[in-house]
Design a protein around this motif. Structure first.
Motif, PDB file in Angstrom:
ATOM      1  N   ILE A 203      21.975  19.050  38.779  1.00 54.62           N
ATOM      2  CA  ILE A 203      21.073  18.023  38.259  1.00 54.62           C
ATOM      3  C   ILE A 203      20.780  18.270  36.776  1.00 54.62           C
ATOM      4  CG2 ILE A 203      18.734  17.080  38.419  1.00 54.62           C
ATOM      5  CD1 ILE A 203      18.903  17.548  41.439  1.00 54.62           C
ATOM      6  N   GLU A 204      20.609  19.518  36.413  1.00 57.13           N
ATOM      7  CA  GLU A 204      20.354  19.834  34.998  1.00 57.13           C
ATOM      8  C   GLU A 204      21.537  19.442  34.125  1.00 57.13           C
ATOM      9  OE1 GLU A 204      19.472  23.978  35.181  1.00 57.13           O
ATOM     10  OE2 GLU A 204      17.318  23.667  35.569  1.00 57.13           O
ATOM     11  N   ARG A 205      22.757  19.717  34.585  1.00 60.74           N
ATOM     12  CA  ARG A 205      23.942  19.330  33.814  1.00 60.74           C
ATOM     13  C   ARG A 205      24.043  17.815  33.702  1.00 60.74           C
ATOM     14  NH1 ARG A 205      26.505  23.257  36.953  1.00 60.74           N
ATOM     15  NH2 ARG A 205      27.594  21.660  38.145  1.00 60.74           N
ATOM     16  N   ALA A 206      23.777  17.141  34.811  1.00 62.47           N
ATOM     17  CA  ALA A 206      23.838  15.681  34.775  1.00 62.47           C
ATOM     18  C   ALA A 206      22.812  15.122  33.807  1.00 62.47           C
ATOM     19  CB  ALA A 206      23.612  15.120  36.176  1.00 62.47           C
ATOM     20  N   ARG A 207      21.611  15.681  33.815  1.00 60.98           N
ATOM     21  CA  ARG A 207      20.563  15.217  32.899  1.00 60.98           C
ATOM     22  C   ARG A 207      20.935  15.517  31.451  1.00 60.98           C
ATOM     23  NH1 ARG A 207      17.188  11.505  33.138  1.00 60.98           N
ATOM     24  NH2 ARG A 207      16.488  12.163  35.197  1.00 60.98           N
TER      25      ARG A 207
ATOM     26  N   GLY B 221      27.163   3.945  32.602  1.00 61.32           N
ATOM     27  CA  GLY B 221      26.633   4.980  31.720  1.00 61.32           C
ATOM     28  C   GLY B 221      25.738   6.001  32.366  1.00 61.32           C
ATOM     29  N   ASN B 222      25.641   6.002  33.690  1.00 63.63           N
ATOM     30  CA  ASN B 222      24.879   7.033  34.389  1.00 63.63           C
ATOM     31  C   ASN B 222      25.744   8.269  34.612  1.00 63.63           C
ATOM     32  OD1 ASN B 222      22.366   5.349  35.386  1.00 63.63           O
ATOM     33  ND2 ASN B 222      24.169   4.111  35.881  1.00 63.63           N
ATOM     34  N   THR B 223      25.109   9.387  34.842  1.00 61.76           N
ATOM     35  CA  THR B 223      25.817  10.568  35.327  1.00 61.76           C
ATOM     36  C   THR B 223      25.505  10.734  36.814  1.00 61.76           C
ATOM     37  OG1 THR B 223      23.980  11.915  34.489  1.00 61.76           O
ATOM     38  CG2 THR B 223      25.984  11.784  33.143  1.00 61.76           C
ATOM     39  N   VAL B 224      26.362  11.485  37.517  1.00 63.87           N
ATOM     40  CA  VAL B 224      26.315  11.508  38.981  1.00 63.87           C
ATOM     41  C   VAL B 224      26.290  12.927  39.505  1.00 63.87           C
ATOM     42  CG1 VAL B 224      27.592  10.914  41.085  1.00 63.87           C
ATOM     43  CG2 VAL B 224      27.495   9.289  39.184  1.00 63.87           C
TER      44      VAL B 224
ATOM     45  N   VAL C  74      29.607  15.077  33.679  1.00 57.78           N
ATOM     46  CA  VAL C  74      29.323  13.677  34.001  1.00 57.78           C
ATOM     47  C   VAL C  74      29.322  13.460  35.512  1.00 57.78           C
ATOM     48  CG1 VAL C  74      30.282  11.336  33.837  1.00 57.78           C
ATOM     49  CG2 VAL C  74      30.097  12.762  31.798  1.00 57.78           C
ATOM     50  N   LEU C  75      30.191  14.174  36.232  1.00 58.25           N
ATOM     51  CA  LEU C  75      30.234  14.122  37.693  1.00 58.25           C
ATOM     52  C   LEU C  75      30.198  15.544  38.220  1.00 58.25           C
ATOM     53  CD1 LEU C  75      30.641  12.751  40.453  1.00 58.25           C
ATOM     54  CD2 LEU C  75      33.105  12.804  40.022  1.00 58.25           C
ATOM     55  N   ALA C  76      29.118  15.893  38.911  1.00 59.02           N
ATOM     56  CA  ALA C  76      28.987  17.215  39.518  1.00 59.02           C
ATOM     57  C   ALA C  76      28.912  17.048  41.017  1.00 59.02           C
ATOM     58  CB  ALA C  76      27.734  17.921  38.996  1.00 59.02           C
ATOM     59  N   ALA C  77      29.513  17.977  41.749  1.00 62.19           N
ATOM     60  CA  ALA C  77      29.534  17.896  43.208  1.00 62.19           C
ATOM     61  C   ALA C  77      28.863  19.114  43.808  1.00 62.19           C
ATOM     62  CB  ALA C  77      30.970  17.782  43.713  1.00 62.19           C
TER      63      ALA C  77
ATOM     64  N   ASP D 128      14.186  15.875  44.073  1.00 62.32           N
ATOM     65  CA  ASP D 128      14.096  16.332  42.683  1.00 62.32           C
ATOM     66  C   ASP D 128      13.562  15.207  41.800  1.00 62.32           C
ATOM     67  OD1 ASP D 128      14.877  17.058  39.894  1.00 62.32           O
ATOM     68  OD2 ASP D 128      15.784  18.766  40.924  1.00 62.32           O
ATOM     69  N   PRO D 129      12.476  15.426  41.073  1.00 60.79           N
ATOM     70  CA  PRO D 129      11.879  14.353  40.254  1.00 60.79           C
ATOM     71  C   PRO D 129      12.718  13.938  39.060  1.00 60.79           C
ATOM     72  CG  PRO D 129      10.760  16.447  39.865  1.00 60.79           C
ATOM     73  CD  PRO D 129      11.700  16.678  41.005  1.00 60.79           C
ATOM     74  N   ARG D 130      13.776  14.681  38.751  1.00 56.95           N
ATOM     75  CA  ARG D 130      14.625  14.311  37.615  1.00 56.95           C
ATOM     76  C   ARG D 130      15.718  13.320  38.014  1.00 56.95           C
ATOM     77  NH1 ARG D 130      16.012  20.434  36.361  1.00 56.95           N
ATOM     78  NH2 ARG D 130      16.070  20.288  38.643  1.00 56.95           N
ATOM     79  N   VAL D 131      15.769  12.952  39.273  1.00 53.15           N
ATOM     80  CA  VAL D 131      16.752  11.994  39.767  1.00 53.15           C
ATOM     81  C   VAL D 131      16.198  10.585  39.613  1.00 53.15           C
ATOM     82  CG1 VAL D 131      17.946  11.165  41.840  1.00 53.15           C
ATOM     83  CG2 VAL D 131      17.825  13.625  41.353  1.00 53.15           C
TER      84      VAL D 131
END
Length: 458
Positions: free
Chosen positions: A25-29, A144-147, A174-177, A191-194
């Motif tokens: 989530i941190e990388r996506a943010r 333009g979102n990250t996932v 941009v895409l983390a699994a 997670d509140p950052r989602v």
């Protein structure tokens, strides 16, 4: 993870840790601002590269899908092809997704601009893992979102391969699994950052996601369970109706969100229809090589088979009559026979709940009004089908059935670009189609006025 066809081991995949989920989530943010600023045409080009890579590796994806879930290989290949086509569709639509200008004061400019929401958590199911993943991930990335992506714990290897192939043509982060079951999904949702949670799966999980998203403020996109009815009206060909009913009830062993879950047949057609549907069911056998028979794969696992069989057994105990199937087969794997029951009543779980297996419960009705009334009496709202020669009845079904999709004279099918809009217990928000791009974005309104220039005399 074991192959539901014979119980052999597919492999072990350790679930991601809580720390790995946080880092994803941190990388996506952290990477979202850069991806957001990437021109839409370049994002589209990246999606085309992802689609091309998936096409080149389609056989590996399909083979993994078949091993993990038992889906027949031909159907698994079709799922990959559908996913690739969806990615290519969003590569075309993404750069065209824009706002609109407003007619205001001639001395000002007013526009509405679509912006990405931010970080999207994508939670995908096991029954069509590649096609669903391509739809949700593709729409999120195109806008333009990250996932942060988590596949079902019942198809983890297919999900991992999909994510690895897709990430190879995308910028870092941009895409983390992540991998895991319900606890991992719950941690991502909480997670509140989602900013968005996009989930395809069970109604129970969807309800839990909706409650958590209400606290965090994330947008919830949910396509959940269904209890789709099929109405067989008077005056149609019973052989054709039986073929449609068999296709809708038994394709992918009944493990499709829009599978036919309950059938209402007019009394005047009941006898020939039931005879022909029973013949159709008897033709579906495990891994058949005979031309006159149809291959049918197993259920995803024995736990799910127990759920399906419990619905069938309860209906028989309550008075339904099993015409074919309905027995647990001997031998390895999680196979369950194509099953047809008659004498079903509205209070049975087979008609009230989603069975999600190769079961065709039939209720005989005295007329179209009764069929329409009972078909509409349901807590779900995904899709419905009506087979009829009456334009009036087709129009009434379209207007009166409280579902997102109504199909007339075909249990499956639809034009490219169509969107699903489930209701009630089946979810909320658009799935697929151009409308999914709207769900993945937020609108910002700009009013650009002229400045007041300084008075040079002052």
């Amino acid at each position: 993870m074991r192959d539901p066809r014979d119980g052999t081991l597919v492999g072990h995949l350790a679930p991601s840790t809580a720390e790995e989920a946080v880092r994803a989530i941190e990388r996506a943010r952290a990477n979202q601002p850069g991806w957001r600023r990437t021109p839409a045409a370049r994002r589209a080009a990246a999606l085309r590269e992802v689609a091309a890579r998936l096409r080149r590796n389609a056989e590996d994806l399909a083979a993994l899908n078949a091993r993990e879930t038992g889906r027949p290989l031909t159907e698994a290949r079709e799922g990959v092809a559908a996913g690739v086509a969806t990615l290519e569709q969003y590569a075309e639509l993404g750069p065209l997704h824009r706002g609109r200008s407003l007619m205001g004061d001639p001395a000002a400019t007013d526009v509405m601009v679509a912006e990405p929401r931010g970080v999207v958590v994508v939670l995908t199911p096991w029954n069509d893992p590649v096609a669903v993943s391509c739809g949700l991930v593709g729409a999120a990335l195109a806008t333009g979102n990250t996932v942060v992506y988590k596949a079902s714990e019942r198809s983890p290897f297919t999900g991992r391969l999909f994510a690895e192939l897709a990430a190879a043509d995308l910028p870092e982060g941009v895409l983390a699994a992540v991998h895991g079951g319900a606890p991992m999904g719950a941690a991502l949702v909480a997670d509140p950052r989602v900013d968005v949670v996009a989930h395809v799966g069970s109604t129970r999980t969807g309800r839990a996601i909706r409650e958590v998203a209400g606290r965090t403020g994330a947008k919830a996109l949910l396509e959940n369970g269904g209890n789709d009815p099929l109405i067989v009206d008077a005056g149609v060909d019973p052989a054709w109706a039986a073929e449609q009913a068999a296709l809708g009830s038994f394709a992918n062993s009944g493990q499709i969100c829009t599978s036919v879950e309950r059938i209402y047949v007019h009394r005047s057609l009941a006898e020939p229809f039931l005879d022909l549907l029973t013949e159709q069911a008897a033709r579906r056998v495990p891994e058949s090589a005979a031309e006159e028979e149809v291959e049918m794969g197993p259920l995803v696992d024995r736990a799910h088979r127990d759920h399906v069989h419990a619905h069938v057994r309860a209906a028989v105990e309550a008075g339904a009559r099993c015409l074919v199937g309905g027995e647990l087969p001997e031998g390895p794997g999680a196979y369950y026979p194509a099953t047809v029951l008659t004498g079903c009543t509205p209070d049975m779980a087979l008609l009230r709940e989603e069975t999600f297996g190769p079961v065709a419960p039939v209720r005989i009705v005295d007329g179209f009004d009764q069929a329409l009334l009972e078909a509409a009496d349901d807590r779900y709202g995904l899709a419905a089908t009506v087979l009829t020669a009456s334009m009036e009845h087709a129009q009434r079904a379209f207007r009166e059935l409280p579902v997102g999709t109504v199909k007339v004279n075909a249990v499956f099918g639809g034009a490219p670009g169509g969107a699903a809009h489930p209701r009630r217990g089946s979810g909320q928000g658009y799935g697929y189609g151009p409308e999914l791009l709207d769900e993945m974005t937020v609108t910002k309104v700009l009013h650009l006025g002229l400045p007041r220039r300084a008075d040079p005399a002052r």
